[in-house]
Design an enzyme around this catalytic site. Structure first.
Site, short mmCIF file in Angstrom:
data_model
loop_
_atom_site.label_atom_id
_atom_site.label_comp_id
_atom_site.label_asym_id
_atom_site.label_seq_id
_atom_site.Cartn_x
_atom_site.Cartn_y
_atom_site.Cartn_z
N SER A 1 0.83 -1.21 0.00
CA SER A 1 0.00 0.00 0.00
C SER A 1 0.85 1.25 0.00
O SER A 1 0.38 2.31 -0.37
CB SER A 1 -0.86 0.05 1.26
OG SER A 1 -1.63 -1.09 1.39
N HIS B 1 -1.45 -2.70 -7.13
CA HIS B 1 -2.12 -2.39 -5.87
C HIS B 1 -3.63 -2.55 -6.03
O HIS B 1 -4.29 -1.71 -6.65
CB HIS B 1 -1.75 -0.96 -5.43
CG HIS B 1 -2.29 -0.60 -4.09
ND1 HIS B 1 -2.86 0.62 -3.82
CD2 HIS B 1 -2.36 -1.31 -2.95
CE1 HIS B 1 -3.24 0.64 -2.56
NE2 HIS B 1 -2.96 -0.51 -2.00
N GLU C 1 -4.10 -0.05 -9.03
CA GLU C 1 -3.02 0.90 -9.34
C GLU C 1 -1.84 0.11 -9.89
O GLU C 1 -1.44 -0.90 -9.31
CB GLU C 1 -2.64 1.70 -8.09
CG GLU C 1 -3.71 2.69 -7.69
CD GLU C 1 -3.38 3.49 -6.43
OE1 GLU C 1 -3.83 4.65 -6.34
OE2 GLU C 1 -2.70 2.96 -5.53
N ASN D 1 -3.94 6.06 -1.71
CA ASN D 1 -3.54 6.08 -0.30
C ASN D 1 -2.93 7.41 0.12
O ASN D 1 -2.93 7.74 1.30
CB ASN D 1 -2.59 4.93 0.02
CG ASN D 1 -3.38 3.72 0.50
OD1 ASN D 1 -4.36 3.88 1.22
ND2 ASN D 1 -2.96 2.54 0.09
P1 NAI Z 1 -3.13 -9.60 6.41
O1 NAI Z 1 -2.50 -9.36 7.73
O2 NAI Z 1 -4.59 -9.88 6.33
O3 NAI Z 1 -2.38 -10.82 5.66
C1 NAI Z 1 -0.99 -10.91 5.57
C2 NAI Z 1 -0.64 -12.38 5.39
O4 NAI Z 1 0.76 -12.48 5.16
C3 NAI Z 1 -0.96 -13.26 6.61
O5 NAI Z 1 -1.76 -14.33 6.19
C4 NAI Z 1 0.40 -13.74 7.10
O6 NAI Z 1 0.38 -15.09 7.56
C5 NAI Z 1 1.24 -13.63 5.85
N1 NAI Z 1 2.65 -13.41 6.11
C6 NAI Z 1 3.21 -12.60 7.02
N2 NAI Z 1 4.55 -12.66 6.94
C7 NAI Z 1 4.83 -13.52 5.94
C8 NAI Z 1 6.03 -13.98 5.36
N3 NAI Z 1 7.22 -13.60 5.80
N4 NAI Z 1 5.94 -14.85 4.33
C9 NAI Z 1 4.74 -15.24 3.88
N5 NAI Z 1 3.56 -14.86 4.40
C10 NAI Z 1 3.62 -13.99 5.41
O7 NAI Z 1 -2.71 -8.35 5.51
P2 NAI Z 1 -3.48 -7.71 4.26
O8 NAI Z 1 -4.44 -6.70 4.72
O9 NAI Z 1 -3.92 -8.79 3.35
O10 NAI Z 1 -2.27 -6.90 3.58
C11 NAI Z 1 -1.29 -7.56 2.80
C12 NAI Z 1 -0.59 -6.54 1.94
O11 NAI Z 1 -1.56 -5.87 1.12
C13 NAI Z 1 0.13 -5.43 2.71
O12 NAI Z 1 1.26 -5.07 2.01
C14 NAI Z 1 -0.91 -4.30 2.72
O13 NAI Z 1 -0.32 -3.04 2.87
C15 NAI Z 1 -1.52 -4.46 1.34
N6 NAI Z 1 -2.87 -3.94 1.14
C16 NAI Z 1 -3.81 -4.05 2.13
C17 NAI Z 1 -5.10 -3.56 1.91
C18 NAI Z 1 -6.17 -3.72 2.93
O14 NAI Z 1 -7.25 -3.11 2.74
N7 NAI Z 1 -5.98 -4.48 3.99
C19 NAI Z 1 -5.46 -2.89 0.64
C20 NAI Z 1 -4.40 -2.91 -0.36
C21 NAI Z 1 -3.15 -3.39 -0.07
#
Ligand code: NAI
Length: 294
Positions: free
Chosen positions: A124, A147, A159, A197
């Site tokens: 993000s 994104h 994006e 963002n």
């Molecule tokens: P989340 O916390 O729901 O999921 C992250 C996942 O990554 C978890 O399942 C975790 O087990 C896994 N993980 C953590 N460390 C790891 C590693 N070293 N290797 C492999 N897997 C690993 O997070 P979310 O919300 O899905 O965000 C993920 C990415 O997407 C981030 O970069 C965030 O900034 C981005 N993002 C989030 C949005 C949102 O609305 N939540 C929107 C757009 C982008």
């Protein structure tokens, strides 16, 4: 253009992205380090498909095809070696928003995957060029920010963030491919927070300041959300949206954009965000954020 995609991270975003790609009849593997998260992702995706079938959005046959195309698995095998396919055309990273953790993963993937595999990050707020900086020259030209927005199956905007090293034809091909699949790709420069963002920081920041000045009560949370929805035309108010995104994720993004802009006050995180993260009130995913959920 795309027939086989690997998605790393089965959390909120990775699961949604995997579901959306499966619905485009692409072969998808969704991997994570956490088997419980993978199981939850599988249940959520299958549950969502069941509802979509009931609503006649997809036929039973279509759902069966999606299910056959989507595989779930661990990121690492028992020897701690990467277990994902080497021959995917595209690998999308959607893991925790941490520069060093993401960079380490991409370095390992650079060795593991075929030379022509395109790498993308769903970050993000982190600079795309910083994520690709230490990769091999051929990979740098095949590295891009993609994104997606939450929920990825519904939100049309994607994006597209090339770096100075990204091949122009890759950017063009992806824009065309997403357009064909009914997404709305927006070309962005690799600047902090990209477009949405960056603009959204003030949507959240000012709302948090209003809340702190008027008192952090559920009535005030509701009031700000309703004014912005009913009079401002927003589909969701800032507090509903922070709850959906995750207060922790949103807080990290704010910090990251603020750092990247040399701590310009207009991007500063708010104490309310930190207090809620410290208290584990992370929004919908913990059933408690600005609102309470069942
Ligand atoms: P989340 O916390 O729901 O999921 C992250 C996942 O990554 C978890 O399942 C975790 O087990 C896994 N993980 C953590 N460390 C790891 C590693 N070293 N290797 C492999 N897997 C690993 O997070 P979310 O919300 O899905 O965000 C993920 C990415 O997407 C981030 O970069 C965030 O900034 C981005 N993002 C989030 C949005 C949102 O609305 N939540 C929107 C757009 C982008």
């Amino acid at each position: 253009m795309l027939n086989k995609v690997s998605i790393i991270g089965a959390g909120t975003m990775g699961a949604g992205i995997a579901q959306w790609f499966s619905q485009q009849n692409v072969e998808v593997e969704l991997v994570d380090i956490d088997s419980i998260v993978l199981e939850q992702a599988k249940n959520n995706i299958y549950g969502s498909w069941k509802k979509l079938e009931e609503k006649a959005k997809f036929t039973k046959d279509e759902i069966e095809t999606f299910i056959s195309k989507l595989k779930f698995g661990p990121l690492y095998d028992s020897n701690k070696s990467l277990a994902l396919a080497t021959d995917s055309q595209l690998v999308i990273e959607a893991i925790v928003e941490d520069l060093d953790i993401k960079k380490n993963l991409f370095q390992a993937l650079d060795e593991h995957c075929d030379e022509q595999t395109v790498f993308a990050s769903n970050t993000s707020s982190l600079p795309i060029a910083a994520l690709s900086k230490e990769l091999s020259p051929s990979r740098k030209s095949n590295f891009i920010g993609l994104h997606f927005f939450n929920p990825a199956t519904i939100m049309k905007l994607v994006e597209i963030i090339p770096t100075q090293d990204t091949k122009t034809e890759l950017t063009d091909q992806l824009i065309t491919w997403f357009r064909d699949k009914n997404k709305k790709p927006a070309l962005c420069s690799d600047s902090p927070g990209f477009i949405v963002n960056r603009v959204a920081r003030n949507f959240y920041g000012e709302s948090l300041r209003i809340l702190s000045e008027s008192g952090h009560t559920s009535d005030n949370v509701r009031r700000v959300d309703s004014v912005l929805k009913e009079c401002g035309g927003f589909k969701m108010g800032p507090f509903e949206l922070m709850d959906l995104i995750g207060i922790d994720i949103n807080y990290h993004v704010t910090q990251s954009v603020w750092d990247s802009f040399n701590k310009e006050p207009r991007f500063a995180p708010h104490l309310i965000q930190k207090q809620m993260v410290d208290a584990g009130k992370l929004g919908k995913k913990t059933n408690q954020g600005f609102y309470k959920y069942e």
